[in-house]
Scaffold this motif. Structure first.
Motif, PDB file in Angstrom:
ATOM      1  N   ASP A  40      -4.776   9.507  -5.640  1.00 33.27           N
ATOM      2  CA  ASP A  40      -5.380   8.216  -5.311  1.00 33.27           C
ATOM      3  C   ASP A  40      -5.021   7.097  -6.282  1.00 33.27           C
ATOM      4  N   GLN A  62      -8.250  -4.627  -5.982  1.00 40.40           N
ATOM      5  CA  GLN A  62      -7.985  -5.955  -5.461  1.00 40.40           C
ATOM      6  C   GLN A  62      -7.186  -6.824  -6.424  1.00 40.40           C
ATOM      7  N   ASN A  99       0.790  -1.237   0.000  1.00 47.37           N
ATOM      8  CA  ASN A  99       0.000   0.000   0.000  1.00 47.37           C
ATOM      9  C   ASN A  99       0.823   1.288   0.000  1.00 47.37           C
ATOM     10  N   ASN A 140     -11.827  -0.408  -6.862  1.00 49.47           N
ATOM     11  CA  ASN A 140     -12.731  -1.339  -6.159  1.00 49.47           C
ATOM     12  C   ASN A 140     -14.179  -0.874  -6.212  1.00 49.47           C
ATOM     13  N   ASP A 178      -0.812   4.579   2.653  1.00 49.90           N
ATOM     14  CA  ASP A 178      -2.269   4.527   2.827  1.00 49.90           C
ATOM     15  C   ASP A 178      -3.053   4.484   1.518  1.00 49.90           C
ATOM     16  N   TYR A 179      -2.430   4.020   0.428  1.00 50.65           N
ATOM     17  CA  TYR A 179      -3.172   3.859  -0.819  1.00 50.65           C
ATOM     18  C   TYR A 179      -4.172   2.708  -0.702  1.00 50.65           C
ATOM     19  N   GLU A 180      -5.364   2.912  -1.251  1.00 54.76           N
ATOM     20  CA  GLU A 180      -6.284   1.797  -1.469  1.00 54.76           C
ATOM     21  C   GLU A 180      -5.981   1.217  -2.834  1.00 54.76           C
TER      22      GLU A 180
END
Length: 490
Positions: free
Chosen positions: A423, A286, A278, A413, A281-283
């Motif tokens: 982001d 999946q 990550n 996601n 704090d990256y999302e």
């Protein structure tokens, strides 16, 4: 076409020939089993068929390229001693690179009709090594966006899905490689502009350490900015990088002595790799995480020691540094053209100028340097124990083609994020830390058949380490060698 058996690619069709690696092509040229003319004609035929859809080329030189291919064939005559390192290979060069006597518009209507008065050292080195420029590749305006579209050249999609972007700013280079219309290509990277299109197009992109490849002013003095190669294999990227890199007397920032590139990248057995999923704090989409973890396991099978680690970075911290830095340099350069020609600029260019100007107002150049030094410290601790940092190239699978993203972010996601740069892109940290080389390599596909990618980040100035670790993974699987690993076209 005659089948050539016993190579990494069996060539039975024109499409097979178009996707041959540079390394295989050179071997076949030397063995006189393939002519540079035959390969160049295959690339040209394919480009003439696909370019209306791909739009990767801003300018083409097909007749001249065929003539140079004929001369290259002559260089391989006899014992081939006259053949140079890239003799007869097609190299698509990003339009941003100035080449004397040719257009140099940087994708902007404000520069329409501009002709370069000198040739950039990296291009001259490619020419001197026997590389043949058959085309120049598209970019966004002033190379200031992570997608490739402009009012000057239109839209360049990824060959994997024409509704999705090829990425940017070296989008034309990435798309041409994925489409099989060039063998090698160049790019430049100030925030991910080599690695983003490599990821979206399913190819390899290498951002060298700052100072390895000469550039033209003022970008040679910007430690975020590096020129580098794109290719379909890491070995091919290393080949082109070896030609592009090295000290140049006109560029005070180029490192001396010149890096001694080995004939073959070194053995990596037992190397320690830090896996960071990550980057703070990256999302992450999946499928990107799943494929990254699968590749980490493959590295273990290849003899690497892979441990998972965390870094205390945040997206807000990264974006603040990027915006401020761009505002002081790239944004300021673009802003000059908005004074009298704002009506000619793309909306994303105006947005970039506004965002980066605000970033520069919030953080002085001295403060950005202080922030960058603090930003490196946790990674420096990692590099005390590990030779390579392995992480995603992007957090998102794709960007929608034609979308300028001035008021929204990418989909991750199933949710729409607020900002592309903050982001969606995980490349910027290694422009902030520009002395750290990074090789972006495909890691597989998502459920919709879109490519995913990972970065092999080396310690400062350890370019060969980054390439060698990536090559070990790259050689362990077959990509582009047959039609099952290539984009399909209607």
């Amino acid at each position: 076409m005659t089948s050539i058996i016993g190579r990494s690619t069996d060539i039975t069709t024109v499409e097979d020939l178009a996707y041959i690696s540079a390394a295989d092509a050179l071997e076949l040229f030397r063995a006189k089993e393939l002519s540079p003319v035959e390969l160049m004609q295959a690339l040209i035929d394919r480009a003439e068929q696909l370019e209306p859809q791909i739009n990767a080329f801003a300018e083409t030189f097909f007749d001249d390229a065929l003539e140079m291919a004929r001369r290259a064939a002559d260089a391989y005559a006899g014992d081939g001693h006259r053949a140079r390192p890239l003799e007869g290979l097609a190299v698509a060069i990003k339009e941003e690179v100035p080449i004397q006597g040719l257009s140099h518009t940087e994708g902007s209507l404000t520069h329409a009709g501009h002709i370069a008065t000198e040739t950039a050292p990296l291009a001259q080195r490619i020419f001197d090594a026997g590389g043949i420029m058959h085309a120049r590749t598209t970019t966004p305006e002033f190379c200031c966006a992570p997608f490739t579209q402009s009012r000057m050249w239109g839209l360049t999609p990824t060959p994997w899905d024409f509704t999705k972007s090829a990425g940017g700013s070296s989008g034309g280079s990435g798309a041409a490689l994925a489409a099989g219309t060039t063998t090698l290509a160049t790019g430049s990277d100030i925030g991910g502009s080599i690695r983003i299109p490599a990821a979206f197009c399913g190819v390899v992109g290498f951002k060298p350490s700052y100072g390895r490849v000469p550039d033209v002013p003022p970008w040679n003095l910007d430690h975020y900015c590096q020129n580098g190669p794109l290719a379909r294999t890491v070995d091919d990227a290393a080949l082109l990088f070896g030609i592009m890199q090295g000290h140049h007397p006109d560029d005070i920032a180029t490192l001396a002595p010149t890096l001694d590139m080995p004939a073959r990248l070194p053995d990596v057995t037992g190397w320690r790799v830090a896996l960071c999923v990550n980057l703070g704090d990256y999302e992450i989409e999946q499928a990107i995480e799943d494929n990254l973890r699968a590749e980490a396991e493959q590295l273990r099978q290849l003899g690497f020691i892979v441990d998972e680690i965390e870094l205390p970075w945040t997206r807000g911290q990264i974006k603040a540094m990027l915006d401020a830095h761009f505002g002081h340099i790239a944004g300021a350069a673009a802003a000059r053209h908005a004074v009298d020609n704002a009506d000619l600029l793309n909306d994303y260019t105006l947005d970039f100028i506004e965002r980066s100007t605000a970033g520069a107002a919030a953080m002085t150049m001295a403060e950005t340097y202080e922030a960058e030094a603090q930003f490196y410290r946790p990674l420096s601790r990692v590099f005390e124990q590990y030779r390579i940092l392995l992480c995603p190239t992007l957090a998102t699978i794709a960007l929608d083609a034609g979308q300028s993203y001035v008021d929204r972010g990418p989909t991750i996601n199933g949710k729409v994020a607020s900002n592309v740069e903050r982001d969606g892109l995980m490349t910027g940290p290694f422009n902030i830390l520009g002395r750290c080389p990074s090789t972006a390599v495909p890691t597989g596909f998502d459920a919709n058949g879109m490519p995913t990618s990972a970065q092999f980040v080396g310690r400062p100035y350890q370019d060969i380490d980054s390439l060698a670790a990536a090559a070990a993974l790259d050689r362990s699987r077959s990509r582009y060698s047959d039609s099952s690993g290539r984009p399909t076209f209607s």
